[in-house]
Design a protein around this motif. Structure first.
Motif, short mmCIF file in Angstrom:
data_model
loop_
_atom_site.label_atom_id
_atom_site.label_comp_id
_atom_site.label_asym_id
_atom_site.label_seq_id
_atom_site.Cartn_x
_atom_site.Cartn_y
_atom_site.Cartn_z
N SER A 169 0.80 -1.25 0.05
CA SER A 169 0.06 0.00 0.12
C SER A 169 1.05 1.29 0.05
CB SER A 169 -1.07 -0.05 1.26
OG SER A 169 -1.59 1.10 1.43
N LEU A 170 1.89 1.21 0.76
CA LEU A 170 2.88 2.45 0.67
C LEU A 170 3.47 2.60 -0.49
CD1 LEU A 170 4.13 2.35 4.58
CD2 LEU A 170 2.63 4.26 3.42
N ALA A 171 4.04 1.47 -1.22
CA ALA A 171 4.84 1.61 -2.27
C ALA A 171 3.73 2.29 -3.44
CB ALA A 171 5.18 0.25 -2.81
N GLN A 172 2.46 1.98 -3.43
CA GLN A 172 1.92 2.46 -4.57
C GLN A 172 0.96 3.72 -4.02
OE1 GLN A 172 -0.92 -1.17 -4.51
NE2 GLN A 172 -0.23 -1.29 -6.72
N ASN A 173 0.96 4.07 -2.66
CA ASN A 173 0.33 5.20 -2.42
C ASN A 173 1.41 6.01 -1.34
OD1 ASN A 173 -2.05 4.72 -3.73
ND2 ASN A 173 -1.98 3.09 -2.38
N PRO A 174 2.60 6.50 -2.01
CA PRO A 174 3.51 7.35 -0.86
C PRO A 174 2.95 8.58 -0.21
CG PRO A 174 4.04 7.55 -3.12
CD PRO A 174 2.99 6.51 -3.36
N VAL A 175 3.46 9.06 0.64
CA VAL A 175 2.97 10.03 1.55
C VAL A 175 3.20 11.27 0.42
CG1 VAL A 175 3.47 11.54 3.29
CG2 VAL A 175 3.47 9.09 3.66
N ASP A 176 4.22 11.41 -0.33
CA ASP A 176 4.61 12.38 -1.25
C ASP A 176 5.07 11.79 -2.40
OD1 ASP A 176 5.68 14.55 -2.46
OD2 ASP A 176 6.79 15.44 -0.88
N TYR A 196 8.62 -3.40 -1.09
CA TYR A 196 7.78 -3.43 -2.23
C TYR A 196 8.17 -2.38 -2.98
CZ TYR A 196 4.71 -6.78 0.13
OH TYR A 196 4.04 -7.80 0.67
N ILE A 197 7.98 -2.53 -4.39
CA ILE A 197 8.10 -1.34 -5.47
C ILE A 197 7.12 -1.21 -6.04
CG2 ILE A 197 10.58 -1.53 -5.33
CD1 ILE A 197 10.14 -2.93 -8.18
N SER A 198 6.83 0.04 -6.91
CA SER A 198 5.57 0.43 -7.79
C SER A 198 6.21 1.50 -8.41
CB SER A 198 4.51 0.82 -7.13
OG SER A 198 4.47 2.16 -6.37
N MET A 199 5.76 1.78 -9.66
CA MET A 199 6.06 2.92 -10.49
C MET A 199 5.00 3.60 -10.95
SD MET A 199 9.03 1.02 -13.13
CE MET A 199 10.13 2.44 -13.43
N SER A 248 1.13 9.74 -12.82
CA SER A 248 0.04 8.81 -12.98
C SER A 248 -0.49 8.11 -11.69
CB SER A 248 0.26 7.79 -14.04
OG SER A 248 0.98 6.76 -13.50
N LEU A 249 -1.53 7.34 -11.96
CA LEU A 249 -1.90 6.43 -10.84
C LEU A 249 -0.86 5.44 -10.69
CD1 LEU A 249 -5.84 6.04 -11.76
CD2 LEU A 249 -4.66 7.30 -9.91
N PRO A 250 -0.82 4.53 -9.75
CA PRO A 250 0.25 3.75 -9.33
C PRO A 250 -0.04 2.30 -10.19
CG PRO A 250 -1.22 3.54 -7.63
CD PRO A 250 -1.53 4.51 -8.62
N SER A 251 1.40 1.81 -10.37
CA SER A 251 1.39 0.40 -11.18
C SER A 251 1.16 -0.44 -10.08
CB SER A 251 2.66 0.26 -11.50
OG SER A 251 3.78 -0.02 -10.46
N ASN A 252 1.04 -2.01 -10.74
CA ASN A 252 0.92 -2.79 -9.57
C ASN A 252 2.22 -2.98 -8.72
OD1 ASN A 252 2.26 -3.58 -12.00
ND2 ASN A 252 2.54 -5.66 -11.19
N ALA A 253 2.34 -3.61 -7.51
CA ALA A 253 3.63 -3.64 -6.65
C ALA A 253 4.10 -5.03 -6.93
CB ALA A 253 3.12 -3.13 -5.44
N LEU A 254 5.65 -4.99 -6.65
CA LEU A 254 6.20 -6.22 -6.80
C LEU A 254 6.97 -6.35 -5.44
CD1 LEU A 254 7.73 -6.40 -10.31
CD2 LEU A 254 5.78 -7.69 -9.32
N ILE A 255 7.38 -7.51 -4.92
CA ILE A 255 8.27 -7.77 -3.80
C ILE A 255 9.54 -8.03 -4.30
CG2 ILE A 255 8.89 -9.11 -1.88
CD1 ILE A 255 5.99 -9.96 -1.57
N VAL A 256 10.54 -7.06 -3.57
CA VAL A 256 12.04 -7.22 -4.16
C VAL A 256 12.70 -8.31 -3.33
CG1 VAL A 256 14.38 -6.14 -3.82
CG2 VAL A 256 12.24 -4.72 -3.80
#
Length: 159
Positions: free
Chosen positions: A73-80, A128-131, A150-158
């Motif tokens: 969730s934080l990777a897809q929706n960072p605070v900033d 987790y990462i997202s772009m 843009s809106l976030p991508s899906n997330a992957l676990i490193v």
């Protein structure tokens, strides 16, 4: 004046006439399509390869921004959304979705063969990462520009 020169002169004149009087522009920012993360591979020495499927049909397309966080969730929706790491690509007229290869590496080495872009960052295994896609936003009132994400991508676990 030959036909080719006359055509050019007429098109230039029409562009100037209509361009100067044009007041029909949108003040609503364009929405960029988010990329889709396909896979992430650990290459050793804090170096990772990410396969990304994306499209960049807009003139305002600039590149991508990578986010890393402890949770999906934080990777897809960072605070900033300005705190990610950017990968600015050359302008492209490609509309169809294509597959990019990004290399994530904390060192500032040059791209290796077959890599679309190198992102200078350190990834932590288990995070987790997202772009997000970056688009250029221009404010006509004060002549400034900034990146719009843009809106976030899906997330992957490193790994």
């Amino acid at each position: 004046m030959n036909l080719k020169q006359a055509t050019f002169a007429l098109s230039l004149l029409l562009t100037l006439v209509f361009g100067i009087n044009c007041t029909n522009y949108s003040t609503t920012a364009s929405v960029q399509a988010p990329p889709t993360l396909i896979s992430i591979t650990n290459n050793g020495n804090s170096n990772f390869t990410i396969k990304v499927r994306a499209q960049n049909p807009e003139f305002i397309f600039q590149g991508y921004r990578l986010y890393q966080a402890a949770t999906e969730s934080l990777a897809q929706n960072p605070v900033d959304t300005n705190l990610g790491t950017d990968c600015i690509l050359a302008q492209s007229a490609i509309v169809q979705p294509i597959e990019y290869t990004f290399e994530i590496d904390p060192t500032t080495k040059a791209n290796t063969a077959g890599v679309s872009c190198r992102i200078f960052a350190t990834l932590s295994p288990g995070s987790y990462i997202s772009m997000r896609t970056l688009g250029l936003a221009v404010n006509l009132q004060n002549s400034t520009s900034s990146y719009r994400v843009s809106l976030p991508s899906n997330a992957l676990i490193v790994p």
